[in-house]
Design a protein around this motif. Structure first.
Motif, short mmCIF file in Angstrom:
data_model
loop_
_atom_site.label_atom_id
_atom_site.label_comp_id
_atom_site.label_asym_id
_atom_site.label_seq_id
_atom_site.Cartn_x
_atom_site.Cartn_y
_atom_site.Cartn_z
N VAL A 81 0.72 -0.90 -0.47
CA VAL A 81 0.32 0.41 -0.23
C VAL A 81 0.89 0.97 -0.15
O VAL A 81 0.57 2.32 0.19
CB VAL A 81 -1.28 0.46 1.59
CG1 VAL A 81 -1.66 -1.30 0.97
CG2 VAL A 81 -0.51 0.31 2.09
N GLY A 82 1.80 0.91 -0.38
CA GLY A 82 3.25 1.99 -0.18
C GLY A 82 3.50 2.28 0.90
O GLY A 82 3.78 3.61 0.97
N ALA A 83 3.40 2.06 2.25
CA ALA A 83 3.88 2.18 3.82
C ALA A 83 5.63 2.11 3.51
O ALA A 83 6.22 1.58 2.48
CB ALA A 83 3.41 1.54 4.63
N GLU A 84 6.22 2.91 4.42
CA GLU A 84 7.65 2.74 4.33
C GLU A 84 8.21 2.09 5.57
O GLU A 84 7.35 2.81 6.36
CB GLU A 84 8.00 4.12 4.43
CG GLU A 84 9.89 4.36 4.32
CD GLU A 84 10.54 5.66 4.26
OE1 GLU A 84 11.61 5.52 4.59
OE2 GLU A 84 9.46 6.68 4.69
N HIS A 102 3.17 5.21 7.19
CA HIS A 102 2.10 4.97 5.98
C HIS A 102 1.95 6.13 5.10
O HIS A 102 2.35 7.94 5.42
CB HIS A 102 0.68 5.36 6.79
CG HIS A 102 0.05 3.84 7.41
ND1 HIS A 102 -1.09 3.73 8.21
CD2 HIS A 102 1.31 2.95 8.70
CE1 HIS A 102 -0.44 1.96 8.98
NE2 HIS A 102 0.74 1.92 8.72
N PRO A 103 0.83 6.05 3.78
CA PRO A 103 1.48 6.82 2.45
C PRO A 103 1.07 7.95 3.59
O PRO A 103 1.08 9.25 2.81
CB PRO A 103 0.34 6.33 2.10
CG PRO A 103 0.69 4.20 2.16
CD PRO A 103 0.79 4.53 4.05
N ASP A 104 0.09 8.70 4.31
CA ASP A 104 -0.48 9.63 4.81
C ASP A 104 0.55 10.23 5.84
O ASP A 104 0.35 11.81 6.14
CB ASP A 104 -1.54 9.61 5.84
CG ASP A 104 -2.56 8.51 6.54
OD1 ASP A 104 -1.11 7.95 7.04
OD2 ASP A 104 -2.62 7.92 6.80
#
Length: 122
Positions: A81-84, A102-104
């Motif tokens: 989901v694009g989290a780092e 998270h992406p946010d």
């Protein structure tokens, strides 16, 4: 990933006073441990933390601790989901943990209770 529950992090100046409040509110007894120079009390769904500001300032950046069945599965889902993943996975005395953004921009700790082969934990 299978999320089992969430614990909220609360930094406090007086750990003993906070424990009394949260034990009364949750009906749970505190389980105490240390994380580096920080004293921690797990009371119900709360992690109460007290210690040097230098360490607390880092811990405050993590919104909550999320219990999962498997940290490796969490890594796969988080990356999908694009989290780092910004720390870990590393062994702990009860399993493994990691910290992910998270992406946010929200930062969470993910933990599992899988026994690791490392006898020392972290």
């Amino acid at each position: 990933m299978n999320i089992l529950g969430t614990s909220l992090r609360v930094c406090v100046g007086d750990l003993e006073a906070a424990i009394a409040v949260y034990e009364r509110l949750t009906g749970a007894e505190a389980v105490r441990f240390r994380r580096g120079g920080v004293s921690v009390a797990a009371v119900g769904c709360f992690f109460l933390m007290s210690g040097p500001e230098a360490e607390l300032s880092i811990l405050r950046k993590i919104t909550a601790t999320i219990a999962v069945t498997d940290v490796d599965e969490a890594v796969r889902d988080l990356k999908a989901v694009g989290a780092e993943v910004i720390a870990g996975p590393v062994p702990t005395p009860i399993g493994r943990n990691l910290v992910a953004r998270h992406p946010d921009g929200s930062v969470f700790e993910y933990v599992d209770r899988a026994r690791t082969s490392s006898p020392s934990g972290a």
